[in-house]
Design an enzyme around this catalytic site. Structure first.
Site, PDB file in Angstrom:
ATOM      1  N   ASP A   6     -67.334 -11.095  16.818  1.00  0.00           N
ATOM      2  CA  ASP A   6     -68.448 -11.990  17.128  1.00  0.00           C
ATOM      3  C   ASP A   6     -69.626 -11.133  17.574  1.00  0.00           C
ATOM      4  OD1 ASP A   6     -70.238 -13.890  18.087  1.00  0.00           O
ATOM      5  OD2 ASP A   6     -69.047 -14.363  19.875  1.00  0.00           O
ATOM      6  N   SER A  10     -76.828 -10.072  22.238  1.00  0.00           N
ATOM      7  CA  SER A  10     -76.799  -9.032  23.254  1.00  0.00           C
ATOM      8  C   SER A  10     -75.563  -8.159  23.225  1.00  0.00           C
ATOM      9  CB  SER A  10     -76.904  -9.668  24.656  1.00  0.00           C
ATOM     10  OG  SER A  10     -78.097 -10.390  24.791  1.00  0.00           O
ATOM     11  N   GLY A 101     -77.380 -21.509  13.679  1.00  0.00           N
ATOM     12  CA  GLY A 101     -76.767 -20.235  14.024  1.00  0.00           C
ATOM     13  C   GLY A 101     -75.259 -20.266  13.822  1.00  0.00           C
ATOM     14  N   ASP A 103     -72.937 -18.764  15.253  1.00  0.00           N
ATOM     15  CA  ASP A 103     -72.179 -18.868  16.496  1.00  0.00           C
ATOM     16  C   ASP A 103     -72.078 -20.320  16.947  1.00  0.00           C
ATOM     17  OD1 ASP A 103     -74.944 -18.851  16.920  1.00  0.00           O
ATOM     18  OD2 ASP A 103     -74.816 -17.790  18.830  1.00  0.00           O
ATOM     19  N   THR A 177     -89.250 -14.415  47.010  1.00  0.00           N
ATOM     20  CA  THR A 177     -89.571 -14.532  45.593  1.00  0.00           C
ATOM     21  C   THR A 177     -88.333 -14.328  44.730  1.00  0.00           C
ATOM     22  OG1 THR A 177     -91.841 -13.798  45.963  1.00  0.00           O
ATOM     23  CG2 THR A 177     -90.966 -13.558  43.731  1.00  0.00           C
TER      24      THR A 177
END
Length: 243
Positions: A6, A10, A101, A103, A177
């Protein structure tokens, strides 16, 4: 034995499938992929009868993986999964089925086979994809938004002062932040998923997969099943149909 690969945006995940059982290997970040890395991961595996590849894009990495598989196991058949209009009991909602897609398509196939009910299938990866599937296998369509890391990167790159963070903070109004970015991105993901489910006419089971599935699941008000191998399970079904 079958080798299932797969290739996401990333990272690369892989597993071997033998008599319906999956045994996964360690995922590799795409930036670290090389012929030597793949050779180290795969050289000790028993020769597979076939190799299934699901890749969200074509390019040098796909060519690298295919060439290494052919080098290591020249007798194995290589099958590259493609999104289809209809297969394995699932009907693709896209007007151009091949544009869904692969996936997402494989996750829908696995959901229909292994979780036979109306489902909301969410892949919590580089992008967050949400797909709606009826119990009869009819895909209703879906949604795409940036994943948690992409949201944080967009804030860091699109402003002069906001930092890129990789830390976790309590789910509450933030007093820094960094904590505000963490909570804000999680709430964006949570809001998308919960809103989609709230608009469903009939109850749907929530299936999460992808690298951030467990993080997002912790912050949802809706029970979820986490199946980190959902795409690989779908690839196993697709390969089974062609082997």
């Amino acid at each position: 034995m079958k080798l299932l690969i797969d290739m996401g945006n990333s990272r690369l995940k892989w597993a071997v499938e033998n008599q319906g059982q999956l045994a996964g290997g360690i995922a590799v970040n795409n930036g670290l992929l090389s012929a030597e890395t793949l050779r180290q991961r795969w050289h000790a595996l028993p020769p597979p009868s076939c190799i299934g590849i699901a890749s969200v894009s074509a390019g040098p990495l796909l060519a690298l993986v295919a060439s290494m598989a052919a080098e290591l196991w020249p007798d194995a058949r290589i099958i590259q999964a493609k999104s289809q209009k209809q297969a394995f009991g699932v009907t693709n909602a896209y007007q151009q089925p091949e544009k869904l897609g692969v996936d997402r398509w494989l996750a829908l196939i696995a959901a229909h086979r292994h979780y036979p009910a109306a489902a909301c299938v969410v892949d919590c990866g580089t992008a967050i994809t949400v797909d709606l599937l009826e119990a009869n296998g009819e895909h209703r369509g879906g949604y795409i938004s940036p994943g948690l890391a992409l949201m944080k990167q967009a804030l860091a790159q699109g402003t002069n002062a906001l930092p890129l963070i990789d830390s976790h903070y309590p789910d509450q109004p933030a007093q820094s932040t960094e904590a505000a970015i963490h909570s804000g991105t999680l709430l964006a993901a949570r809001g998308l998923i919960e809103h989609v489910l709230a608009t469903r006419a009939a109850p749907s089971q929530l299936l999460l997969t992808g690298g951030d599935a467990s993080i997002i699941a912790e912050h949802l008000n809706i029970p979820a099943v986490i199946d980190s191998d959902l795409v690989l399970r779908g690839l196993a079904i697709a390969v089974e149909g062609q082997a």
